[in-house]
Design a protein around this motif. Structure first.
Motif, PDB file in Angstrom:
ATOM      1  N   HIS A 227       5.361  -0.469   2.677  1.00 37.76           N
ATOM      2  CA  HIS A 227       4.728  -1.549   2.391  1.00 37.76           C
ATOM      3  C   HIS A 227       5.672  -2.571   3.138  1.00 37.76           C
ATOM      4  O   HIS A 227       6.882  -2.173   3.320  1.00 37.76           O
ATOM      5  CB  HIS A 227       4.533  -1.912   0.987  1.00 37.76           C
ATOM      6  N   ASP A 229       6.862  -6.912   2.503  1.00 37.87           N
ATOM      7  CA  ASP A 229       6.884  -7.733   1.247  1.00 37.87           C
ATOM      8  C   ASP A 229       6.075  -9.205   1.963  1.00 37.87           C
ATOM      9  O   ASP A 229       6.239  -9.239   2.940  1.00 37.87           O
ATOM     10  CB  ASP A 229       8.193  -8.133   1.079  1.00 37.87           C
ATOM     11  N   HIS A 283       8.957  -0.733   4.637  1.00 37.29           N
ATOM     12  CA  HIS A 283       9.927  -0.080   3.955  1.00 37.29           C
ATOM     13  C   HIS A 283       9.563   0.823   2.826  1.00 37.29           C
ATOM     14  O   HIS A 283       8.387   0.582   2.221  1.00 37.29           O
ATOM     15  CB  HIS A 283      11.055  -0.854   3.502  1.00 37.29           C
TER      16      HIS A 283
HETATM   17 FE   LIG Z   1       9.691  -4.246  -0.705  1.00 35.18          FE
END
Ligand SMILES: [Fe+2]
Ligand SMILES: O=C(O)CCC(=O)C(=O)O
Length: 345
Positions: A227, A229, A283
């Motif tokens: 995913h 952020d 990540h």
């Molecule tokens: Fe993350």
């Protein structure tokens, strides 16, 4: 393969509960999101990630500061990821914060359940997996998410949590702001334009603590799937147990943090404001069979009412405009309801 025993897993509401009970010798299919026979080994490298000496940014000579700004720009462009050393956050605060978070997860299940949240803007939410309303498989992770800015929140228990987390949130927020200022400069943008573009005085800051208990078949499970952020920067602290992998040039890189360091990655709003010069990095978190891993991700984003758009100085011609603006609040709500590995491309 031998049939799996049917286990009364519904008795346990958290991964910690399942792991502590010792009832599992193999992973229930519900948690199996990887199949090494089908997926094959994914190529994983052991490259060194860029290291940023924070003390030179805030206390070095003009040349040293200029060099760190250049290094930060390169790290954001090439990796979207770097490790920060000599940051000035006391080691004792980092340890006390990790212990306070462990103290939260060690509380009785019914006490933690008081905080089981549903909405992305619940000030405090405890839960398990990644986005359990839409996950097809479950992830080997419990979490505690606490919004700490512009309004500070904290669970009332365990004792000391509030005092430690207010201090930790303040110090990591100040560090994030210094890094953002320097990254802004690395884009050759004027420092005085940053506040108007991002409204960092009212920045949205959330502490996400991830608990990854020992897992019976870690090669089949994941703590958090790939995913990106949402915010501008995420500052990650680990308890000395590795597990983070970041995507770099199409391969996965295992990240090993130095003692007393923070890991920092760029988020979606860094990608938007930089008009794609600094991409948000994908990540994931792996789990292991023997040790409990804790990570505390401090995500700092613009204020929720800011419509973040690419900095005009980075868009010379209209056709170069790579992203449309959206209020950060709406972005978070939308991505929660429609999760993807990476929301913007
Ligand atoms: Fe993350
Ligand atoms: O635990 C980790 O290493 C990663 C955590 C993470 O990516 C997150 O909380 O967004």
């Amino acid at each position: 393969m031998a049939a799996q025993p049917v286990l009364p897993l519904s008795k346990y509401s958290t991964i910690k509960g399942i792991s502590d009970s010792g009832v599992l010798s193999s992973l229930p299919s519900f948690y199996a999101c990887r199949d090494p026979d089908i997926d094959g080994p994914t190529e994983t490298l052991e490259e060194e990630v860029p290291i940023i000496d924070f003390s030179l940014l805030v206390g070095g000579t003009a040349e040293q500061r200029a060099q760190v700004i250049q290094d930060l720009g390169k790290a954001c462009r090439d990796w979207g990821f770097f490790m920060v050393v000599n940051h000035g956050v006391p080691k004792s605060l980092m340890e006390t914060m990790l212990n306070a978070c462990m103290g939260f997860f060690n509380m009785r299940e019914d006490v933690k359940q008081e905080y089981n949240g549903k909405h992305v803007f619940d000030p405090i939410s405890h839960g398990t997996s990644f986005n359990s309303s839409v996950d097809n498989v479950r992830y080997w992770r419990d979490y505690l998410k606490v919004i700490v800015h512009p309004h500070f929140h904290s669970p009332a228990k365990p004792s000391g949590f509030r005092e430690t987390s207010i201090e930790y949130a303040t110090q990591t927020r100040e560090m994030a702001k210094e890094l953002l200022k320097a990254i802004w400069e690395s884009l050759e943008l004027k420092p005085e334009d940053m506040e108007e573009a991002l409204d960092l005085n009212s920045c949205f800051q959330i502490l996400v603590t991830n608990l990854y208990p020992p897992c019976p078949q870690p090669e089949l499970a994941l703590g958090i799937p790939p995913h990106s952020d949402h915010g501008l920067l995420t500052i990650l602290l680990e308890n000395g147990v590795n597990g983070l992998k970041v995507e770099h040039n199409g391969k996965w890189v295992h990240v090993k943090s130095l003692p007393n360091s923070f890991l920092v990655n760029t988020g979606d709003h860094m990608e938007i404001v930089s008009n794609g010069k600094y991409k948000s990095v994908v990540h994931q978190a792996e789990v292991n069979a023997s040790s409990t891993r804790i990570s505390i991700a401090t995500a700092v984003g613009p204020s929720l009412d800011t419509v973040v758009v690419p900095a005009p100085q980075l868009v010379k011609h209209k056709h170069q405009l790579a992203y449309k603006g959206m209020k950060y609040r709406d972005f978070r709500e939308h991505t929660q309801a429609n999760p993807r590995q990476k929301y913007i491309t």
